[in-house]
Design a protein around this motif. Structure first.
Motif, PDB file in Angstrom:
ATOM      1  N   ASP A  28      -2.838  11.340  -8.982  1.00  0.00           N
ATOM      2  CA  ASP A  28      -3.940  11.796  -8.131  1.00  0.00           C
ATOM      3  C   ASP A  28      -4.344  13.236  -8.406  1.00  0.00           C
ATOM      4  O   ASP A  28      -5.317  13.733  -7.830  1.00  0.00           O
ATOM      5  CB  ASP A  28      -3.571  11.643  -6.663  1.00  0.00           C
ATOM      6  N   LEU A  82       0.824  -1.214   0.000  1.00  0.00           N
ATOM      7  CA  LEU A  82       0.000   0.000   0.000  1.00  0.00           C
ATOM      8  C   LEU A  82       0.857   1.263   0.000  1.00  0.00           C
ATOM      9  O   LEU A  82       0.539   2.242  -0.684  1.00  0.00           O
ATOM     10  CB  LEU A  82      -0.932  -0.005   1.204  1.00  0.00           C
ATOM     11  N   GLN A  83       1.930   1.241   0.747  1.00  0.00           N
ATOM     12  CA  GLN A  83       2.822   2.407   0.780  1.00  0.00           C
ATOM     13  C   GLN A  83       3.482   2.646  -0.566  1.00  0.00           C
ATOM     14  O   GLN A  83       3.626   3.793  -1.004  1.00  0.00           O
ATOM     15  CB  GLN A  83       3.880   2.214   1.869  1.00  0.00           C
ATOM     16  N   LEU A 121      -7.569   4.468  -2.712  1.00  0.00           N
ATOM     17  CA  LEU A 121      -6.500   5.031  -3.533  1.00  0.00           C
ATOM     18  C   LEU A 121      -6.881   5.050  -5.009  1.00  0.00           C
ATOM     19  O   LEU A 121      -6.540   5.987  -5.741  1.00  0.00           O
ATOM     20  CB  LEU A 121      -5.207   4.222  -3.337  1.00  0.00           C
ATOM     21  N   SER A 126      -7.556   8.589  -8.127  1.00  0.00           N
ATOM     22  CA  SER A 126      -6.445   8.644  -9.071  1.00  0.00           C
ATOM     23  C   SER A 126      -6.874   8.091 -10.430  1.00  0.00           C
ATOM     24  O   SER A 126      -7.902   7.422 -10.552  1.00  0.00           O
ATOM     25  CB  SER A 126      -5.249   7.837  -8.548  1.00  0.00           C
ATOM     26  N   GLN A 154       0.773   4.068  -2.998  1.00  0.00           N
ATOM     27  CA  GLN A 154       0.454   5.461  -2.658  1.00  0.00           C
ATOM     28  C   GLN A 154       1.599   6.397  -3.045  1.00  0.00           C
ATOM     29  O   GLN A 154       1.362   7.510  -3.540  1.00  0.00           O
ATOM     30  CB  GLN A 154       0.170   5.577  -1.168  1.00  0.00           C
ATOM     31  N   ARG A 155       2.827   5.960  -2.854  1.00  0.00           N
ATOM     32  CA  ARG A 155       3.979   6.802  -3.199  1.00  0.00           C
ATOM     33  C   ARG A 155       4.053   7.054  -4.709  1.00  0.00           C
ATOM     34  O   ARG A 155       4.286   8.177  -5.154  1.00  0.00           O
ATOM     35  CB  ARG A 155       5.270   6.129  -2.722  1.00  0.00           C
ATOM     36  N   CYS A 176       1.223   9.459  -5.910  1.00  0.00           N
ATOM     37  CA  CYS A 176       1.463  10.861  -5.542  1.00  0.00           C
ATOM     38  C   CYS A 176       2.649  11.451  -6.299  1.00  0.00           C
ATOM     39  O   CYS A 176       2.587  12.597  -6.777  1.00  0.00           O
ATOM     40  CB  CYS A 176       1.690  10.966  -4.039  1.00  0.00           C
TER      41      CYS A 176
END
Length: 444
Positions: A224, A211-212, A274, A278, A215-216, A219
């Protein structure tokens, strides 16, 4: 101000010659490999299989999650996984490949080669039509004359417009095409060696790191919308292989007392959030048969241990209701996973089953079940009219078709039916007397 449309109808025709001028800011941005849906206006992208796109209502919506329930040996679900990634490379989308079993670089090397034109596909279809026409000409005398004039059933669901590409499963994608693609990798054994153990929100370490990473990338690359993309807007295709297996550190399908029984559902809940914020789409394969089988055996052990400590009357009552409770709990976890996904498709392979040797299914390799289709900007989902679907490998192409079993045209069936008809007429003549004489039927 309204703009006059050239070539439009005149007022005498009863049709308006004006159209509404839409400001450029409100128009939907054109992204390569996507198209807007006619029904709900959502941006769609191809799953890599045109026949699957037709079943799903035109394609996979951007910002949604496609869950594939793997077949028993994971052969055909792996093909759908590779088709999804190959379509992203052909369309120029960014990729994020995550796996705990195979190196993502090895997965990309095994992607099927695209067929940029339909020449090869048309040649394959022409060969098959020639073979079918020969078989039909040989068996035309076996079919009753009244069935020959009926219209033929359309086997494969046809889309209104071409969307997506076809791929040759016997060849791999060229290295030049792979080098031109921007992609990111997540290989769980490497992540464990680089980073220490982390665990948050009662979730396994592998799910948290995944998940990290997602998400990284969302972004940093500007998917997003918080950081504008330098070039034209693009789509991020996320592929996660065999989520929920033991290799991801999830003990839901191997331990009697799972440490984090809700890790998978929590992961899907966060991932879905997420995706919603996005320009991305995700495909996940899940070994559903392993999860259901283990939970069933685990509950059997719990019920047996409970029954041994109760009195005989309760023991008898629990023996009666135990199968019902097991069956309900067996579906509970997969129902949660289904509710946390947008589109759910299950593959049922014929390998190792009775249908593998059944001559009625000789043209197919398995069945496909569409469990869920999302409702986007509407109260009802875009469900295809065809429910009985099967998949097969036609030489080099993987296709989804309407399950159409051929009729039984053997001579033994017709002879037996004649004998049954003769016996039934004898019974009718003996029971009704003068109403039926000899082998004549009753006239109602």
């Amino acid at each position: 101000m309204a703009a006059l449309v050239t070539g439009g109808g005149t007022p005498s025709d009863g049709a308006t010659s004006f159209q509404r001028k839409v400001p450029a800011s409100s128009r939907l941005a054109a992204i390569a490999g996507t198209r807007p849906s006619v029904r709900h206006g959502q941006l769609l992208l191809s799953s890599g299989l045109p026949s699957l796109d037709c079943v799903l209502g035109g394609g996979l919506a951007v910002g949604t999650l496609l869950l594939i329930e793997e077949d028993k040996y994971g052969i055909y679900s792996n093909l759908l996984f590779k088709y999804f990634l190959a379509e992203g490379i052909v369309c120029g989308h960014n990729l994020f490949v995550a796996s705990a079993k195979e190196d993502p670089a090895d997965i990309l090397k095994e992607l099927p080669a695209p067929l940029f034109d339909d020449v090869h596909k048309n040649q394959v279809d022409e060969k098959e039509t020639v073979i079918k026409s020969k078989q039909e000409s040989q068996e035309s005398m076996k079919i009753a004359w009244r069935y020959q004039n009926l219209p033929r059933i359309e086997v494969s669901p046809a889309a209104s417009a071409q969307f997506g590409h076809y791929y040759d499963g016997s060849k791999t994608m060229s290295p030049e095409l792979l080098q031109s693609t921007k992609w990111h990798r997540f290989f769980l054994p490497e992540e464990k060696s680089f980073h220490p153990e982390i665990k948050t929100c009662n979730m396994t370490c592998g799910y948290t790191r995944l998940l990290q990473s997602i998400q990284r990338i969302i972004c940093q690359e500007g998917f997003d919308g918080s950081y504008p993309q330098k070039k034209q807007k693009n789509i991020l295709r996320i592929g996660i292989q065999s989520l929920g297996s033991v290799l991801w550190g999830d003990d839901i399908c191997c331990a009697d007392n799972p440490e984090d029984i809700y890790s998978l559902t929590k992961f899907l809940y966060v991932l879905r959030g997420l995706l919603r914020m996005s320009l991305s789409a995700c495909i996940i394969t899940v070994p559903a048969h392993l999860i259901q089988k283990h939970m069933c055996t685990y509950l059997c052990q719990k019920i047996i241990s409970f029954l041994t400590t109760t009195i005989n009357t309760i023991f008898c009552m629990q023996c009666v209701y135990a199968p019902l409770n097991i069956e309900k709990w067996n579906k509970a976890i997969m129902e949660r996973v289904t509710n946390l996904s947008d589109t759910v498709v299950a593959l049922e392979s014929f390998i190792g089953s009775e249908r593998e040797t059944n001559p009625l299914y000789k043209d197919y390799q398995g069945l496909i079940h569409v469990h869920q289709i999302p409702r986007l900007n509407s109260l009802i989902c875009d469900v295809s009219g065809t429910k009985d679907l099967a998949f097969r490998l036609k030489r080099k192409l993987f296709t989804i078709e309407r399950l159409h079993l051929p009729p039984d045209l053997s001579d033994t069936v017709s002879r037996s039916s004649k004998q049954d008809l003769a016996e039934s007429t004898k019974l009718l003549s003996s029971g009704c007397g003068a109403m039926a004489i000899g082998k004549k039927h009753l006239d109602f």
